[in-house]
Design an enzyme around this catalytic site. Sequence first.
Site, short mmCIF file in Angstrom:
data_model
loop_
_atom_site.label_atom_id
_atom_site.label_comp_id
_atom_site.label_asym_id
_atom_site.label_seq_id
_atom_site.Cartn_x
_atom_site.Cartn_y
_atom_site.Cartn_z
N PHE A 136 0.86 -1.19 0.00
CA PHE A 136 0.00 0.00 0.00
C PHE A 136 0.89 1.23 0.00
O PHE A 136 1.75 1.37 0.87
CB PHE A 136 -0.92 0.02 1.23
CG PHE A 136 -1.91 1.15 1.19
CD1 PHE A 136 -3.07 1.05 0.43
CD2 PHE A 136 -1.67 2.33 1.88
CE1 PHE A 136 -3.98 2.11 0.37
CE2 PHE A 136 -2.57 3.39 1.82
CZ PHE A 136 -3.72 3.28 1.06
N ASP A 221 9.32 2.49 1.39
CA ASP A 221 8.17 3.24 1.88
C ASP A 221 8.08 3.00 3.39
O ASP A 221 7.64 1.94 3.83
CB ASP A 221 6.90 2.77 1.15
CG ASP A 221 5.65 3.47 1.68
OD1 ASP A 221 5.70 4.06 2.76
OD2 ASP A 221 4.61 3.39 0.98
N LYS A 250 2.94 10.10 8.23
CA LYS A 250 2.33 9.61 9.47
C LYS A 250 3.04 10.13 10.73
O LYS A 250 2.84 11.28 11.11
CB LYS A 250 2.26 8.08 9.45
CG LYS A 250 1.18 7.55 8.48
CD LYS A 250 0.96 6.08 8.67
CE LYS A 250 -0.02 5.46 7.69
NZ LYS A 250 -1.42 5.63 8.04
N1 PLP Z 1 2.45 4.17 2.44
C1 PLP Z 1 2.15 3.38 3.47
C2 PLP Z 1 3.06 2.25 3.81
C3 PLP Z 1 0.99 3.60 4.22
O1 PLP Z 1 0.70 2.78 5.24
C4 PLP Z 1 0.15 4.68 3.88
C5 PLP Z 1 -1.09 4.93 4.63
O2 PLP Z 1 -1.62 4.08 5.29
C6 PLP Z 1 0.51 5.49 2.80
C7 PLP Z 1 1.67 5.22 2.11
C8 PLP Z 1 -0.35 6.66 2.40
O3 PLP Z 1 -0.21 7.68 3.32
P1 PLP Z 1 -1.30 8.87 3.35
O4 PLP Z 1 -2.59 8.29 3.75
O5 PLP Z 1 -0.72 9.85 4.34
O6 PLP Z 1 -1.35 9.44 1.97
#
Ligand code: PLP
Length: 402
Positions: A136, A221, A250
């Site tokens: 994700f 990520d 986050k």
């Molecule tokens: N990358 C990862 C690993 C995530 O867990 C998330 C959100 O849960 C995102 C990207 C996306 O982040 P945002 O919701 O701040 O756009």
Amino acid sequence: MQVTRKTFDEVMVPNYAPSDIIPVRGLGSRIWDQQEREYLDFASGIAVTGLGHCHPKLIAALAEQAGKLWHLSNVMTNEPALKLASKLVELTFADRVFFCNSGAEANEAAFKLARKHASTNYGPHKQQIISFYNAFHGRTLFTVSVGGQAKYTQGFEPLPGGITHLPFNDLAALEAAVGEQTCAVVLEPVQGEGGIMPATREFLALARQLCDRHKALLIFDEVQCGNGRSGSLFAYQQLGVTPDVLTTAKGLGGGFPVGAMLATKEAAASLAFGTHGSTYGGNPLACAVGLAALTETSSPAILENVAARSTQLRDGLAVLATAHGVFSGSRGMGLLIGAPLVDAWKGRSKDVINAAMRHGLWILAAGPDVLRLAPPLNISEADMAEGLRRLGQALTDLGKPA
Ligand code: PLP
């Protein structure tokens, strides 16, 4: 004006299905709802409020900056952004930082950087991004496309091309797929939304080796597993592999929206003047809070607490797993812990979450089959024990005949 959960259905786009509870304040590891009911927060706003609610140092940083300067845009830089970037460079592999407002934006920047880096240095053929099933990376069209969950792209076609998805932790599939055409391999060191699934060390090492061999960028990520949550400031720091680009958000702002892409000097050079941007990225308020949060989350005291509370949580989950048989144990890193449901409970994570809520504990799911626990990094031993006790009560309830 009186607002209730019903107001949500009347005035909000129906893309979420929030709980009936509307929290109105928080302090440390606890939140209180409109009816003054108290809940222990083992969700941290989906791994965001790593220092709990209303941390005094974050309040002080926000209040101080709020009285000085709120916004400039990228036409002028600002002191909080430069200080936060300097600290990130000091504490990580990175030489350069790009600020944005969310995890999706950080990944969007990273994927665009990977394409630009490859086309500038090696030619237009080098455009394949390799990512993994169940990954994700956010909800923009590019990031859902790179993410490995079809349910998030269905109906939004046509999707950006040049993306290959592989099974996670599959060494042979990775070896076979990476080639001259690859511009980047992107992965979460611990897949978060995909079920709290850690990458193996062998898999990370192979990804690094293949990226070096084929001149592709390795992108980690760490939006969810970063900022102390794994037990080190960033997970890569305990996994023996260093990426070329790292994205985070986050926990970076402890609850204030801020995202960042960290990169080596060489990779960053591709995003030359005018190639990418964000009006709010590097906002002084966000960066002032981010600096205060980063100073805390990188401190030995917090990281030692993550290690101690992680052991306490996993030991407690093991006891509950044996006693109730709803989940089989736990996996993850630090205070990003998944508890996979046993076969008889598969698909029922929501039932467990609702039962926990009835006992004053807020936990999350990572898909229908895995419970997710992401308490604040500074949670006390007593609050962790209390959360486990409430989870035990919820599991006892679930075991009773309806
Ligand atoms: N990358 C990862 C690993 C995530 O867990 C998330 C959100 O849960 C995102 C990207 C996306 O982040 P945002 O919701 O701040 O756009």
